[in-house]
Design an enzyme around this catalytic site. Structure first.
Site, mmCIF file in Angstrom:
data_model
loop_
_atom_site.group_PDB
_atom_site.id
_atom_site.type_symbol
_atom_site.label_atom_id
_atom_site.label_comp_id
_atom_site.label_asym_id
_atom_site.label_seq_id
_atom_site.Cartn_x
_atom_site.Cartn_y
_atom_site.Cartn_z
ATOM 1 N N VAL A 246 19.901 -31.693 65.159
ATOM 2 C CA VAL A 246 19.503 -33.025 65.623
ATOM 3 C C VAL A 246 18.004 -33.161 65.376
ATOM 4 O O VAL A 246 17.227 -32.245 65.676
ATOM 5 C CB VAL A 246 19.907 -33.266 67.096
ATOM 6 C CG1 VAL A 246 19.330 -32.247 68.032
ATOM 7 C CG2 VAL A 246 19.532 -34.650 67.553
ATOM 8 N N PHE A 247 17.616 -34.283 64.782
ATOM 9 C CA PHE A 247 16.207 -34.513 64.440
ATOM 10 C C PHE A 247 15.536 -35.307 65.557
ATOM 11 O O PHE A 247 16.005 -36.381 65.948
ATOM 12 C CB PHE A 247 16.111 -35.295 63.120
ATOM 13 C CG PHE A 247 14.698 -35.593 62.709
ATOM 14 C CD1 PHE A 247 13.922 -34.623 62.098
ATOM 15 C CD2 PHE A 247 14.137 -36.850 62.931
ATOM 16 C CE1 PHE A 247 12.603 -34.876 61.731
ATOM 17 C CE2 PHE A 247 12.816 -37.125 62.563
ATOM 18 C CZ PHE A 247 12.056 -36.131 61.962
ATOM 19 N N GLY A 248 14.415 -34.798 66.083
ATOM 20 C CA GLY A 248 13.650 -35.501 67.114
ATOM 21 C C GLY A 248 12.323 -35.981 66.565
ATOM 22 O O GLY A 248 11.627 -35.229 65.868
ATOM 23 N N TYR A 249 11.987 -37.230 66.859
ATOM 24 C CA TYR A 249 10.735 -37.818 66.335
ATOM 25 C C TYR A 249 9.886 -38.431 67.448
ATOM 26 O O TYR A 249 8.766 -38.895 67.196
ATOM 27 C CB TYR A 249 11.052 -38.897 65.273
ATOM 28 C CG TYR A 249 11.972 -39.970 65.819
ATOM 29 C CD1 TYR A 249 13.352 -39.807 65.775
ATOM 30 C CD2 TYR A 249 11.463 -41.119 66.423
ATOM 31 C CE1 TYR A 249 14.199 -40.759 66.310
ATOM 32 C CE2 TYR A 249 12.305 -42.073 66.968
ATOM 33 C CZ TYR A 249 13.671 -41.890 66.895
ATOM 34 O OH TYR A 249 14.502 -42.842 67.438
ATOM 35 N N GLY A 250 10.420 -38.474 68.663
ATOM 36 C CA GLY A 250 9.695 -39.074 69.788
ATOM 37 C C GLY A 250 9.614 -38.056 70.919
ATOM 38 O O GLY A 250 9.159 -36.928 70.721
ATOM 39 N N SER A 251 10.129 -38.450 72.089
ATOM 40 C CA SER A 251 10.040 -37.523 73.228
ATOM 41 C C SER A 251 10.856 -36.253 72.996
ATOM 42 O O SER A 251 10.613 -35.236 73.635
ATOM 43 C CB SER A 251 10.488 -38.218 74.516
ATOM 44 O OG SER A 251 11.865 -38.479 74.480
ATOM 45 N N GLU B 77 19.486 -40.613 75.957
ATOM 46 C CA GLU B 77 19.119 -41.645 74.967
ATOM 47 C C GLU B 77 19.989 -42.900 75.109
ATOM 48 O O GLU B 77 20.083 -43.692 74.164
ATOM 49 C CB GLU B 77 19.245 -41.061 73.551
ATOM 50 C CG GLU B 77 18.434 -39.792 73.294
ATOM 51 C CD GLU B 77 16.927 -40.008 73.388
ATOM 52 O OE1 GLU B 77 16.438 -41.073 72.991
ATOM 53 O OE2 GLU B 77 16.237 -39.101 73.908
HETATM 54 C C1 SIN Z 1 13.604 -38.990 69.678
HETATM 55 O O1 SIN Z 1 12.684 -38.452 70.287
HETATM 56 O O2 SIN Z 1 14.073 -38.454 68.646
HETATM 57 C C2 SIN Z 1 14.229 -40.262 70.139
HETATM 58 C C3 SIN Z 1 13.313 -41.175 70.880
HETATM 59 C C4 SIN Z 1 12.850 -40.683 72.200
HETATM 60 O O3 SIN Z 1 13.661 -40.172 72.993
HETATM 61 O O4 SIN Z 1 11.654 -40.784 72.495
#
Ligand code: SIN
Length: 179
Positions: free
Chosen positions: A17-22, A93
């Site tokens: 799983v790719f995460g880009y934010g929190s 999410e």
């Molecule tokens: C993420 O981090 O990949 C999704 C957005 C978030 O939860 O901030």
């Protein structure tokens, strides 16, 4: 770029799983592996409303989603997780994000894998859309929710991206206005 939803399909194998934010800095779930990673064709934007983490339904905050942009590179962190962990992530999410399949480039393993990413697209009811950096900063400065202040979300994300060696002008401009 058209991604296909991964929700109908029950995932039975460990999945990236790719995460880009929190998901980069708040790792409240177990994982088997963690890697710096990049996905292509997307950019981070503070265009998603947050009713349940950094704002409230009456006064939503703003959090990141991905917006399609040809050839853009988005750097983040990929986690290899057991399928059971999606229950927790789907709940976390749930305010507008959906799981989509995406190709992920793993930096250390120098390998492309197929994985999933949570994207809040413009059809979701909490989507707020574009605004100037000044408007975004003004909105974020006054927003708070059960997970803390909206400002903290931005500052922690900016710091985490710096630690990954990622320069993201959208995030850096917001951070500068909020400091
Ligand atoms: C993420 O981090 O990949 C999704 C957005 C978030 O939860 O901030």
């Amino acid at each position: 770029m058209a991604y296909t939803s991964s929700e109908e399909q029950s995932l039975s194998q460990p999945t990236w799983v790719f995460g880009y934010g929190s998901l980069i800095y708040k790792v409240d779930f177990p994982f088997l592996q963690r890697e710096l990673a990049t996905i292509i064709g997307w950019q981070r934007r503070f265009w998603q409303g947050s009713h349940d983490h950094r704002g409230t339904p009456e006064s939503p905050g703003r959090v990141v989603t991905l917006v399609p942009k040809k050839k853009a590179l988005c750097k983040g962190v990929a986690y290899l997780i057991e399928p059971t962990v999606f229950k927790h992530l789907d709940h976390r999410e749930k305010n507008g994000y959906r799981r989509f399949h995406c190709p992920i480039e793993l930096h250390q393993q120098k390998e492309n894998v197929s994985g999933v990413v949570y994207v809040a697209s413009q059809e979701n009811p909490a989507f707020l859309g574009p605004a100037s950096i000044e408007e975004l900063a003004g909105h974020i400065r006054k927003s708070h929710g059960p997970s803390g202040s909206n400002r903290e979300y931005v500052l922690r994300l900016a710091q985490s991206l710096r630690e990954l060696g990622e320069r993201d002008p959208h995030i850096e401009a917001l951070e500068a206005l909020l400091l």
